[in-house]
Structures are given as structure tokens and as C-alpha cells.
Design a protein around this motif. Structure first.
Motif, short mmCIF file in Angstrom:
data_model
loop_
_atom_site.label_atom_id
_atom_site.label_comp_id
_atom_site.label_asym_id
_atom_site.label_seq_id
_atom_site.Cartn_x
_atom_site.Cartn_y
_atom_site.Cartn_z
N PRO A 70 3.72 6.46 8.36
CA PRO A 70 5.15 6.13 8.40
C PRO A 70 5.77 5.95 7.02
CG PRO A 70 3.94 4.82 10.00
CD PRO A 70 2.92 5.53 9.15
N PHE A 71 4.98 5.50 6.06
CA PHE A 71 5.49 5.32 4.70
C PHE A 71 5.62 6.68 4.01
CE2 PHE A 71 2.64 1.43 5.22
CZ PHE A 71 3.64 0.69 5.83
N ARG B 14 8.41 8.76 5.03
CA ARG B 14 9.70 8.13 4.68
C ARG B 14 10.39 7.53 5.90
NH1 ARG B 14 6.74 11.29 1.42
NH2 ARG B 14 7.76 11.94 -0.48
N GLU B 15 9.62 7.10 6.90
CA GLU B 15 10.19 6.48 8.10
C GLU B 15 10.46 4.99 7.90
OE1 GLU B 15 7.22 7.42 11.01
OE2 GLU B 15 7.67 9.57 10.93
N THR B 16 9.69 4.37 7.04
CA THR B 16 9.83 2.94 6.75
C THR B 16 9.23 2.67 5.37
OG1 THR B 16 9.45 0.72 7.64
CG2 THR B 16 7.65 2.30 7.87
N TRP B 17 9.40 1.45 4.87
CA TRP B 17 8.90 1.07 3.55
C TRP B 17 7.77 0.07 3.72
CZ3 TRP B 17 10.90 3.51 -0.65
CH2 TRP B 17 10.47 3.08 -1.91
N PRO C 242 5.66 -3.15 3.84
CA PRO C 242 6.14 -4.53 3.84
C PRO C 242 5.47 -5.47 2.86
CG PRO C 242 4.66 -4.19 5.68
CD PRO C 242 4.84 -2.85 5.00
N SER D 234 -0.67 2.87 0.52
CA SER D 234 0.11 4.09 0.75
C SER D 234 0.14 4.96 -0.51
CB SER D 234 1.52 3.76 1.22
OG SER D 234 2.31 3.20 0.21
N TYR E 148 6.41 10.92 -3.46
CA TYR E 148 6.28 9.55 -2.94
C TYR E 148 5.83 8.60 -4.05
CZ TYR E 148 4.88 5.54 -0.15
OH TYR E 148 4.75 4.27 0.36
N THR F 10 8.08 5.35 -5.37
CA THR F 10 7.62 3.98 -5.21
C THR F 10 7.23 3.33 -6.54
OG1 THR F 10 5.37 4.75 -4.74
CG2 THR F 10 6.83 4.38 -2.84
N GLU G 129 5.30 -10.46 2.38
CA GLU G 129 6.66 -9.97 2.62
C GLU G 129 7.73 -10.78 1.90
OE1 GLU G 129 7.68 -8.83 6.62
OE2 GLU G 129 5.56 -8.63 7.09
N ARG H 119 12.52 -4.09 -1.79
CA ARG H 119 11.38 -3.21 -1.52
C ARG H 119 10.32 -3.37 -2.60
NH1 ARG H 119 14.28 2.47 0.22
NH2 ARG H 119 14.96 1.74 2.27
#
Length: 131
Positions: free
Chosen positions: A23-24, A27-30, A32, A40, A52, A56, A86, A120
Motif C-alpha cells: 500500500p505504501f 502510493r495508497e497510504t503513507w 504510520p 517500505s 518512492y 520519502t 505515530e 508524514r
């Protein structure tokens, strides 16, 4: 960039790719946490996703471009984790990454500093080894 099937093991060793780093990298989510970002980024090296890695990376320390070599990344071991949850602002993740390339084998040992930027996690830099 090479993408892995969702049923494949994640290069970072955190389980199935679809449930771990996919998912990272898609690019669906960042990520946590600092550790999730570290994992990742390792997976991004394994699948040759330079975009990517740059995305990041903190803009103050990020190179203008990144050329990845032909190393095969063979395994990741997290050996240290300091904060990076987080709600933290900074985290340190120490790791050992194993690689191979044309019959040669090696390891990369690093303590990486991560900070929050705009809510982020981003990679800041390798830190000096502690004594």
C-alpha cells in the motif's frame, strides 16, 4: 520498477507484500511509523522504486536523483527502534540489510533518522554509530 504479486512475501520480512509494504509503494497510504517507513524503503530498494525512495526522503538531505544498482536485496533485520511511533516527531531505526550481486555478498548496517514533515514520516539521514 518491479511490482510484486500481493501473495508474495514482502522483501522487508514483515509478512505478505499486499498487507505490508504494497500500500505504501503503490502510493495508497503513507507509513504510520518510522519503522514502517524504513521497511517500505527497503522494499523500494528491492523492487527498484527510486521515485518512492526520493519521495520519502527529507528535501534538505535528498539527492536530486537516485540511480539504483543491480544488487539483489536478500533480507532485512531491524536491530534498534527508538520512538518513531505515530505521535512522535523523530525516530531512529537501526537495521542490517543483506545483499548479493554477481556472486558477491554483503551487508549494509545503518542507524537511520526519521522525522515528521507535514504529518508524514520521512527519511532524514544515516546517523553516526553509537559506541
Amino acid at each position: 520498477m518491479t511490482d510484486l504479486p500481493g501473495t508474495a512475501d514482502c522483501p522487508c520480512g514483515g509478512g505478505r507484500y499486499a498487507d505490508c509494504c504494497a500500500p505504501f509503494l503503490r502510493r495508497e497510504t503513507w507509513p504510520p511509523t518510522a519503522e514502517a517507513l524504513m521497511r517500505s524503503r527497503y522494499a523500494a530498494f528491492a523492487v527498484a522504486d527510486a521515485e518512492y525512495l526520493l519521495r520519502t526522503w527529507h528535501p534538505r538531505t535528498r539527492p536530486e536523483s537516485l540511480e539504483l544498482d543491480d544488487r539483489r536485496w536478500d533480507g532485512l533485520e531491524i536491530v534498534e527502534r527508538t520512538d518513531g511511533a505515530e505521535d512522535d516527531l523523530m525516530g531512529i531505526v537501526g537495521f542490517v540489510a543483506r545483499w548479493s550481486d554477481r556472486g558477491r555478498r554483503g551487508t549494509l548496517v545503518e542507524r537511520s533518522a526519521f522525522v515528521r514533515r507535514g504529518g508524514r514520516w520521512v527519511y532524514l539521514a544515516a546517523t553516526p554509530e553509537s559506541e
